[in-house]
Design an enzyme around this catalytic site. Structure first.
Site, PDB file in Angstrom:
ATOM      1  N   GLY C  71       7.312  -4.674   3.050  1.00 12.80           N
ATOM      2  CA  GLY C  71       6.735  -5.874   3.773  1.00 12.80           C
ATOM      3  C   GLY C  71       5.783  -5.778   3.173  1.00 12.80           C
ATOM      4  O   GLY C  71       5.216  -6.652   2.368  1.00 12.80           O
ATOM      5  N   ASN C 152       6.135 -12.105  14.106  1.00 14.26           N
ATOM      6  CA  ASN C 152       6.102 -11.332  14.339  1.00 14.26           C
ATOM      7  C   ASN C 152       6.106 -11.089  16.126  1.00 14.26           C
ATOM      8  O   ASN C 152       6.117  -9.949  16.699  1.00 14.26           O
ATOM      9  CB  ASN C 152       5.391 -10.382  14.009  1.00 14.26           C
ATOM     10  CG  ASN C 152       4.342 -10.273  13.727  1.00 14.26           C
ATOM     11  OD1 ASN C 152       3.427 -10.691  13.145  1.00 14.26           O
ATOM     12  ND2 ASN C 152       2.867  -8.893  14.284  1.00 14.26           N
ATOM     13  N   GLN C 180      10.151 -11.284   9.896  1.00 14.38           N
ATOM     14  CA  GLN C 180      10.750 -10.850  11.177  1.00 14.38           C
ATOM     15  C   GLN C 180      12.364 -11.384  10.925  1.00 14.38           C
ATOM     16  O   GLN C 180      12.888 -11.531  11.746  1.00 14.38           O
ATOM     17  CB  GLN C 180       9.370 -11.480  11.448  1.00 14.38           C
ATOM     18  CG  GLN C 180       8.975 -10.313  12.366  1.00 14.38           C
ATOM     19  CD  GLN C 180       9.368  -9.285  13.076  1.00 14.38           C
ATOM     20  OE1 GLN C 180      10.619  -9.141  14.141  1.00 14.38           O
ATOM     21  NE2 GLN C 180       8.535  -8.858  13.054  1.00 14.38           N
ATOM     22  N   SER C 200      11.429  -7.089   4.951  1.00 15.00           N
ATOM     23  CA  SER C 200      11.605  -5.801   4.794  1.00 15.00           C
ATOM     24  C   SER C 200      12.614  -4.738   5.689  1.00 15.00           C
ATOM     25  O   SER C 200      13.222  -5.610   7.145  1.00 15.00           O
ATOM     26  CB  SER C 200      10.140  -5.159   5.759  1.00 15.00           C
ATOM     27  OG  SER C 200       9.501  -4.010   5.919  1.00 15.00           O
ATOM     28  N   THR C 238       9.042   5.200  -9.652  1.00 17.55           N
ATOM     29  CA  THR C 238      10.791   5.125 -10.570  1.00 17.55           C
ATOM     30  C   THR C 238      11.903   5.146  -8.429  1.00 17.55           C
ATOM     31  O   THR C 238      11.112   5.200  -7.861  1.00 17.55           O
ATOM     32  CB  THR C 238      11.701   7.192  -9.775  1.00 17.55           C
ATOM     33  OG1 THR C 238      11.014   7.881 -10.997  1.00 17.55           O
ATOM     34  CG2 THR C 238      12.506   7.672  -9.540  1.00 17.55           C
ATOM     35  N   CYS C 326      -3.436  -1.802  19.983  1.00 17.65           N
ATOM     36  CA  CYS C 326      -4.788  -0.563  20.879  1.00 17.65           C
ATOM     37  C   CYS C 326      -4.389   0.109  20.141  1.00 17.65           C
ATOM     38  O   CYS C 326      -6.273   1.360  20.164  1.00 17.65           O
ATOM     39  CB  CYS C 326      -3.455   0.163  22.117  1.00 17.65           C
ATOM     40  SG  CYS C 326      -4.341  -1.063  23.987  1.00 17.65           S
TER      41      CYS C 326
HETATM   42  C1  LIG Z   1       5.603 -10.568   9.698  1.00 18.10           C
HETATM   43  C2  LIG Z   1       5.776  -9.269   9.441  1.00 18.10           C
HETATM   44  N1  LIG Z   1       5.249  -9.161   8.227  1.00 18.10           N
HETATM   45  C3  LIG Z   1       4.586  -7.839   7.575  1.00 18.10           C
HETATM   46  C4  LIG Z   1       4.895  -6.850   8.163  1.00 18.10           C
HETATM   47  C5  LIG Z   1       4.779  -5.345   7.375  1.00 18.10           C
HETATM   48  O1  LIG Z   1       6.168  -4.650   6.737  1.00 18.10           O
HETATM   49  P1  LIG Z   1       6.025  -3.249   6.302  1.00 18.10           P
HETATM   50  O2  LIG Z   1       5.588  -2.642   7.336  1.00 18.10           O
HETATM   51  O3  LIG Z   1       7.729  -3.024   6.345  1.00 18.10           O
HETATM   52  O4  LIG Z   1       5.845  -2.997   5.180  1.00 18.10           O
HETATM   53  C6  LIG Z   1       5.484  -7.147   9.682  1.00 18.10           C
HETATM   54  C7  LIG Z   1       6.431  -5.399  10.167  1.00 18.10           C
HETATM   55  O5  LIG Z   1       5.240  -4.707  10.010  1.00 18.10           O
HETATM   56  C8  LIG Z   1       5.778  -7.901  10.392  1.00 18.10           C
HETATM   57  O6  LIG Z   1       6.529  -8.050  11.207  1.00 18.10           O
HETATM   58  C1  LIG Z   2       3.486  13.222 -14.256  1.00 14.72           C
HETATM   59  C2  LIG Z   2       3.797  12.350 -13.894  1.00 14.72           C
HETATM   60  N1  LIG Z   2       3.201  10.677 -12.869  1.00 14.72           N
HETATM   61  C3  LIG Z   2       3.566  10.509 -12.253  1.00 14.72           C
HETATM   62  C4  LIG Z   2       4.967  10.026 -12.022  1.00 14.72           C
HETATM   63  C5  LIG Z   2       5.489   8.794 -11.208  1.00 14.72           C
HETATM   64  O1  LIG Z   2       6.246   8.980 -10.406  1.00 14.72           O
HETATM   65  P1  LIG Z   2       7.152   7.957  -9.085  1.00 14.72           P
HETATM   66  O2  LIG Z   2       8.194   7.802 -10.283  1.00 14.72           O
HETATM   67  O3  LIG Z   2       7.963   8.805  -8.075  1.00 14.72           O
HETATM   68  O4  LIG Z   2       6.180   7.259  -9.129  1.00 14.72           O
HETATM   69  C6  LIG Z   2       5.642  10.605 -12.804  1.00 14.72           C
HETATM   70  C7  LIG Z   2       7.345  10.464 -12.497  1.00 14.72           C
HETATM   71  O5  LIG Z   2       7.859   9.592 -12.887  1.00 14.72           O
HETATM   72  C8  LIG Z   2       5.405  11.195 -13.789  1.00 14.72           C
HETATM   73  O6  LIG Z   2       6.149  12.829 -14.602  1.00 14.72           O
END
Ligand SMILES: Cc1ncc(COP(=O)(O)O)c(C=O)c1O
Ligand SMILES: Cc1ncc(COP(=O)(O)O)c(C=O)c1O
Lengths: 145, 401, 401, 145
Positions: C71, C152, C180, C200, C238, C326
């Site tokens: 998210g 949230n 949410q 998310s 990827t 906190c």
């Molecule tokens: C309203 C809201 N926005 C964004 C997020 C962020 O999502 P994520 O933790 O998957 O990055 C959350 C929860 O953490 C959320 O409750």
């Molecule tokens: C040399 C190199 N750098 C970066 C990446 C990107 O990694 P990812 O696909 O996990 O984002 C790759 C493979 O895809 C890679 O071979």
């Protein structure tokens, strides 16, 4: 799958692969720099394309479109071959990925180039407008993307 | 048909032990590590332990490791952060190479649009950067250097420790994209003078979509993704606990078996290289023969095009890769092969076989048997090959088109 | 001790079916969807199907869904992209609210430093934005509006369809952080005039570290993470195939059971709210009584502090949450509760109980029994409560300190 | 765990909770706005802290540091109570998370405030330098982060 069943069929079992040593017309389009070259050989008897062969350097869809295009003009009057469109080839192949449409354009142009070559050899007048392609696939890029 | 998977540079099959650890974690560690209650703190503890494991394997402290969504994010983040730091001190020059991964290249290109200047160092014909070239490129306004540890297409390993030393001497920050190297080559960031390092778990039998950035203590890391206080306030987003655990498990396994696996895979690799070189005329091994990743085999075959080769191999159950980015809609061949100085038409005929310790010698023998047949078949229908054969078109003439 | 997990707004336990689907995918779908061979294409097909499932559930087309690392990334991306588009047309004004998630707020604050102007709309005492206030805030140079679907902390649901209509009428792009809401409330982006929406997976019993962005066709989406051509060239990296499959499975399950679950959870919620209100003096329900997420219960208890309440509950096996951050090292109470107009000292005494369909009425009864005891215990040792009791310090006097 | 075993022990079983109606010194520091108030009551006999109680509004570490601080000064000469440092409290609790160090500062200051109150009530001269805190935890924020 990236490619339709039809594309894979023509790629794995391409029809009309080869050369015609005694061809009446030969057309070659594309260039190796761009990654595709198609060369089409036709034999013409009584204005009918009695035989056709191709040689292609390129990706699976380049090979499949060459194969399909040759199938589509084989045994047809030469006038009809001229009407072959890349769209018809794509349809016959049940579609191509957007990035590969340029291959079908190349196939259309290779056929036309072979016909043009036949016309020239036999000093037959023809409408140059029908042969827009300069043989460089760079110009097809627009169609492909 | 049993598939032979030899595309391990693209991604690897997950280790069974890693899947097991992740499955357990998915059931147990659902608490949010930011939550104060015991479920949350248990997750936090698991993340802490995983971070420690990874840090140990890379030779750094655990508070120098930041988890990301993969190698790409780590590369983007490191480069963006270094650029920002440079800008603040009036330094807008960056040094990289011509054959980086797109995660690096495209980020650098975006920075160029924003006014940064990038020197892309040439790689030798053998795909290895000369330290002297880096030295020559360093200027007073150089903000940072980013050079990959090992190339993803041709597998060549760069003189990282020396480049690191050079950068350290010149007070320039050094980032390396080690996505292809971590888990395959013994790496110690401290000894190799690396300031920042990107890694990605799916390249060493871990999960996809997670990786990390090592950032040496003392180097300011600017946030790229804003939000909650995760990752010591540096990278927001709820931690992917099971994948973090999977990453640690995978790296641990990879590093424990590293020497043994490297020896095994290198032997397979060399056998296949020798076989191809002797059975396929006008074939060319890309990149240095010795100084390459254990599993990497990269070839160009004159007169044919990579995608059709690849698909023909696939029809025989062999999952390999071509150098060219066919699916991306680009007609250009691999920038890496062009960087080696190969002409376009030869670069189009590329094949990458990347082995792992899961491959067997039977598989390699099968490839050695099948590959020449397919190359022949494609060459038979290739007008380019015809011309090469009759000498009408010399290979070199392609180069100057 | 059996734990009672009532922190579902922080994250949810993964569905068993989702874990199963992911475990299978981890074993089978290791091919890289960008690879042309059959292993790769199988993964690509799985991703395609998952994208379709998700699109159907949100009421959009599958090429309008982009996967992200969660998210937070989706929020950052949407906002950054909209800001860039606005800037190009000379529009540097943004409308949001005072009680957004930090993923939105901190991104907006970063944009403010870059010269954007943000109007943070007040939320009512009941935690619901007035559409008229949004209307008043719209200016000629307003680039976009970003308002969360459901909060949230206090669970209040915003009048999204109406805000969407208003934005559409004024030609202003509308993004909503629906992290949410998705999987808990029936959402249709088309009918609700939503241009962009973040979600998310771990909030609806899916995996952590993955989410997505819906971006309506026609709205320009600028890249935030550069590299490969994944996600139709918009988001490099990827693809996380097993997590994408897990997301689709989780959303499908959540949406299928949505009505039934919502009714069940709402009944539990209302019972617990009533019980607390009647058993704990000087307790206050935060946010609208009716217009809130099925599972959300948010209270403030005068005279005590949230973290100690939370930890006392945890010692009884009840995993809940306090509103205040906190762990983040901040001494400030929740910005959400402050946005409702609560004085700091009351906002410090917050507790969030967020239920899911996994909770039972026995669990809720246990909480209803334990919570008043703990509140009493903490109040007994609280000098603030003492003052409240003897009337020396009226609650309101805190507000004007 | 966020907190050490010792912190959790003093949080769950706080020692010396309550009030002394006949206290000889009472100190209150912090404010509710910041989320922590500590109030410490001491009874002094022959310059010895014969009894001590506390009331605290705050997080677990605020309660634990109050509890530990009262234990550390109970039965000790009042002079010694003045030497109680927040560091000693933190050590006795086997550490606190960085963000919570301010609680220990507050505990030190609450003890000092109670002693100061005792001195004032009994018109005993004392070194004001020893009592740096203005009772607002805002000033402790620096220590805590
Ligand atoms: C309203 C809201 N926005 C964004 C997020 C962020 O999502 P994520 O933790 O998957 O990055 C959350 C929860 O953490 C959320 O409750
Ligand atoms: C040399 C190199 N750098 C970066 C990446 C990107 O990694 P990812 O696909 O996990 O984002 C790759 C493979 O895809 C890679 O071979």
């Amino acid at each position: 799958m990236l490619y339709s069943k039809e594309v894979m069929d023509h790629f794995t079992n391409p029809r009309n692969v080869g050369k015609l040593e005694d061809a009446d017309g030969v057309g070659e389009v594309g260039n190796a720099k761009c990654g595709d070259i198609m060369k089409i050989y036709i034999k013409v008897d009584n204005e009918i394309i009695s035989d056709v062969k191709f040689n292609t350097f390129g990706c699976a869809s380049a090979i499949a479109t060459s194969s399909m295009a040759t199938e589509m003009i084989k045994g047809k009057p030469i006038e009809e071959a001229l009407k072959l469109t890349n769209k018809a080839v794509v349809e016959a192949l049940n579609g191509l990925p957007p990035a590969k449409i340029h291959c079908s354009v190349l196939a259309e142009e290779a056929v036309k180039a072979a016909v043009a070559n036949y016309y020239s050899k036999n000093s037959i007048e023809y409408d140059k407008e029908l042969f827009g392609c300069d043989g460089c696939c760079g110009s097809c890029k627009i169609a492909g993307e | 048909m049993k598939l032979i998977y030899v595309d391990n540079a693209a991604t690897t099959a997950m280790s069974g032990a890693v899947i097991g650890a992740m499955e357990k974690s998915m059931r147990e560690d659902y608490g949010n590590p930011s939550s104060l209650h015991s479920m949350g703190q248990r997750s936090a503890e698991r993340v802490r332990a995983a971070r420690e494991t990874i840090a140990k394997r890379l030779g750094c402290r655990s508070n120098e490791i930041y988890f990301t969504s993969g190698g790409t994010e780590a590369d983007n983040w490191a480069i963006r952060s270094c650029a920002k730091n440079g800008e603040k001190r009036g330094k807008r020059h960056i040094i990289s190479t011509k054959f980086e991964h797109h995660a690096v290249l495209h980020t650098l290109q975006a920075l160029e649009k924003e006014g940064f200047e990038v020197t892309y160092i040439d790689v030798n014909e053998n795909g290895i950067v000369k330290v002297g070239d880096v030295e020559k490129a360093i200027r007073g306004d150089t903000a940072f250097v980013t050079i990959m540890y090992a190339n993803n297409e041709i597998g060549t390993i760069q003189p990282i420790a020396e480049i690191g030393r050079l950068c350290r001497e010149n007070g320039v920050v050094f980032h390396t994209d080690a996505v292809q190297a971590v888990g395959h080559i013994d790496i110690n960031v401290e000894k190799e003078n690396i300031d920042m390092l990107s890694f990605s778990s799916h390249k060493f039998h871990g999960p996809k979509g997670i990786g990390g950035l090592y950032c040496r203590k003392g180097i300011i890391l600017n946030n790229m993704i804003f939000g909650g206080a995760q990752e010591r306030n540096k990278r927001a987003g709820t931690e992917n606990v099971p994948q973090i655990i999977g990453t640690a498990a995978a790296l641990d396994e990879a590093c424990s078996g590293l020497e043994k696996n490297a020896a095994y895979v290198t032997a397979l690799r060399d056998r296949l290289i020798d076989s191809i070189l002797s059975s396929v005329p006008r074939s060319r091994l890309n990149g240095d023969r010795e100084n390459r990743l254990p599993g990497n085999i990269s070839f160009c075959f004159e007169g044919i095009e990579g995608e059709s080769l690849l698909l023909m191999l696939d029809l025989k159950g062999i999952c390999a890769s071509s150098g060219s980015a066919c699916t991306s809609g680009s007609l250009d061949p691999s920038h890496v092969l062009l960087a080696l100085g190969l002409p376009h038409e030869i670069a189009h005929g590329s094949l990458r076989i990347s082995l792992s310790e899961n491959n067997t010698s039977q598989e390699v023998d099968f490839i050695a048997e099948i590959l020449p047949q397919i190359v022949s078949k494609l060459r038979e229908m290739s007008p380019v090959w015809e011309k090469i054969q009759i000498g009408e078109k010399e290979v070199n003439t392609y180069a100057i088109q």
